[in-house]
Enzyme design. Structure first.
Site, PDB file in Angstrom:
ATOM      1  N   ASN A 165       3.496 -13.192  -2.660  1.00  0.00           N
ATOM      2  CA  ASN A 165       4.445 -13.235  -1.543  1.00  0.00           C
ATOM      3  C   ASN A 165       3.725 -13.098  -0.216  1.00  0.00           C
ATOM      4  OD1 ASN A 165       5.341 -10.744   0.210  1.00  0.00           O
ATOM      5  ND2 ASN A 165       4.724  -9.883  -1.768  1.00  0.00           N
ATOM      6  N   PHE A 202       7.671  -8.777   6.112  1.00  0.00           N
ATOM      7  CA  PHE A 202       8.657  -7.785   6.563  1.00  0.00           C
ATOM      8  C   PHE A 202       9.896  -8.449   7.178  1.00  0.00           C
ATOM      9  CE2 PHE A 202       5.505  -4.019   7.414  1.00  0.00           C
ATOM     10  CZ  PHE A 202       5.298  -3.898   6.045  1.00  0.00           C
ATOM     11  N   SER A 207       0.853  -3.490   3.409  1.00  0.00           N
ATOM     12  CA  SER A 207       1.227  -4.873   3.138  1.00  0.00           C
ATOM     13  C   SER A 207       0.158  -5.800   3.702  1.00  0.00           C
ATOM     14  CB  SER A 207       2.579  -5.204   3.781  1.00  0.00           C
ATOM     15  OG  SER A 207       2.816  -6.603   3.734  1.00  0.00           O
ATOM     16  N   ASN A 238       0.692  -8.811   4.608  1.00  0.00           N
ATOM     17  CA  ASN A 238       1.379  -9.930   5.248  1.00  0.00           C
ATOM     18  C   ASN A 238       1.774  -9.699   6.701  1.00  0.00           C
ATOM     19  OD1 ASN A 238       1.256 -11.340   2.782  1.00  0.00           O
ATOM     20  ND2 ASN A 238       3.055 -10.214   2.045  1.00  0.00           N
ATOM     21  N   THR A 239       1.360  -8.571   7.274  1.00  0.00           N
ATOM     22  CA  THR A 239       1.511  -8.317   8.704  1.00  0.00           C
ATOM     23  C   THR A 239       0.117  -8.106   9.266  1.00  0.00           C
ATOM     24  OG1 THR A 239       3.699  -7.316   8.482  1.00  0.00           O
ATOM     25  CG2 THR A 239       2.446  -6.761  10.453  1.00  0.00           C
ATOM     26  N   LYS A 262       2.127   4.523   1.026  1.00  0.00           N
ATOM     27  CA  LYS A 262       1.853   3.428   0.090  1.00  0.00           C
ATOM     28  C   LYS A 262       0.532   2.775   0.470  1.00  0.00           C
ATOM     29  CE  LYS A 262       4.116  -0.338  -2.360  1.00  0.00           C
ATOM     30  NZ  LYS A 262       5.397  -1.063  -2.565  1.00  0.00           N
ATOM     31  N   ASN A 304       0.267  -1.217  -3.531  1.00  0.00           N
ATOM     32  CA  ASN A 304       0.930  -2.375  -2.956  1.00  0.00           C
ATOM     33  C   ASN A 304       0.381  -3.647  -3.609  1.00  0.00           C
ATOM     34  OD1 ASN A 304       2.456  -4.013  -1.097  1.00  0.00           O
ATOM     35  ND2 ASN A 304       2.236  -2.417   0.444  1.00  0.00           N
TER      36      ASN A 304
END
Length: 327
Positions: free
Chosen positions: A112, A116, A178, A180-181, A208, A238
């Protein structure tokens, strides 16, 4: 009927399948207020050291990412989960990364690059107020910074989220891992955790962490978490950009699924070695069977979470696994 519908969803593009599945989940949830009891009401509570004030009917939780906007957590709880993690939520609404941003990969994995995407804290809080009384299990809020917030001001985003959501959740998961940021993983530092200590208190807070941390970085963060009475423990782990790159040649996004299990298992074992008996570990990553759930608990996790296995195996998997994790 449920099994047939679940198989049908797996033939659809993953984000569309998620939207359709969640639509029917909310329809089911609309009927929950008609029931007086809950599916967990007669179950004895699991005793988790340091969390005796929370009643977990079993050790199985749903990881963040499925109920991003806190719209369906009561219905998910009634499928058999012992606790639910909602979010990731950010102070301001954001669309996330451009589509396509979610891919199924073999064997039974996901990559993915969502970024967010969520409704923002005000609407998120509204949903919690509206639905919280329908949920018979603990609810944790996974919180993160907005994409456009510079890292030097990121702590203000987390502070706002903590203050706004405090009355409506049972605990928090600080998402600094994450992939993805842009720049988010740079917040995995002892300095940033110290900044958060200026305002967190009163409710359990987990951090996390990413499975791609170097061992020395990981242990440094564990020691910081252990030394602070304000942190309940950590969520491990994560999604992995490293696995996405090495196994699937994708330079963006994070992988979740069975190829993550050994890495997450090792992180949990190392964390338990550092923490001893002092902190609560939530193990997540590649748990797709009763055997793997038991391995994760044996390695030192107090609670576990699933996400990808639920996507592929459906509610039947949750029912079977939750029954095994009631002690």
């Amino acid at each position: 009927m449920i099994a047939f519908f679940h198989r049908f969803l797996l033939y659809l593009p993953p984000e569309i399948a998620h939207q359709i599945g969640f639509f029917f989940l909310k329809i089911y949830q609309s009927f929950l207020s008609l029931f007086k009891g809950s599916s967990h009401s007669s179950a004895p509570a699991i005793q988790v050291p340091g969390l005796s004030f929370l009643k977990f009917p079993n050790r199985l939780g749903l990881a963040a990412g499925l109920d991003k906007n806190a719209e369906g957590f009561p219905a998910l709880a009634h499928l058999g989960f012992g606790f639910i993690e909602v979010g990731t939520v950010t102070p301001l609404p954001q669309q996330g990364n451009p589509k396509p941003r979610l891919w199924r990969v073999s064997p039974q994995g996901l990559i993915n690059q969502m970024g967010f995407n969520n409704c923002g804290v005000e609407e998120f809080k509204h949903h919690l107020r509206k639905y919280r009384k329908l949920c018979p299990v603990p609810v944790l809020a996974n919180i993160g910074k907005n994409k456009n917030t510079p890292n030097e001001l990121a702590y203000l985003d987390y502070q706002k989220l903590f203050q706004e959501l405090y009355p409506w959740v049972d605990g928090f998961v600080v998402n600094v891992s994450s992939p993805n940021t842009v720049g988010l993983r740079a917040l995995q530092s002892t300095e940033f955790l110290e900044k958060l200590e200026s305002f967190i208190s009163g409710k359990p807070v987990w951090v996390k962490l990413a499975p791609d941390l170097e061992p020395t970085e990981f242990v440094e963060l564990l020691k910081k978490i252990k030394s602070s009475s304000l942190y309940a423990g950590c969520v491990l782990t994560n999604t992995s950009r490293q696995v996405a790159l090495t196994e699937y040649q994708r330079s963006e996004g994070g992988y979740s699924g069975e190829k993550l299990f050994e890495k997450s298992l090792g992180f949990v074992a190392r964390a338990r070695e550092v923490f001893q008996k002092e902190k609560v570990i939530i193990g997540v990553g590649g748990i797709n069977s009763i055997q793997r759930a038991q391995q994760m608990l044996h390695a030192g996790a107090d609670l576990i979470e699933v996400y990808t296995a639920f996507v592929y195996q459906g509610p039947k998997f949750v029912k079977a696994l939750s029954k095994e994790l009631t002690n």
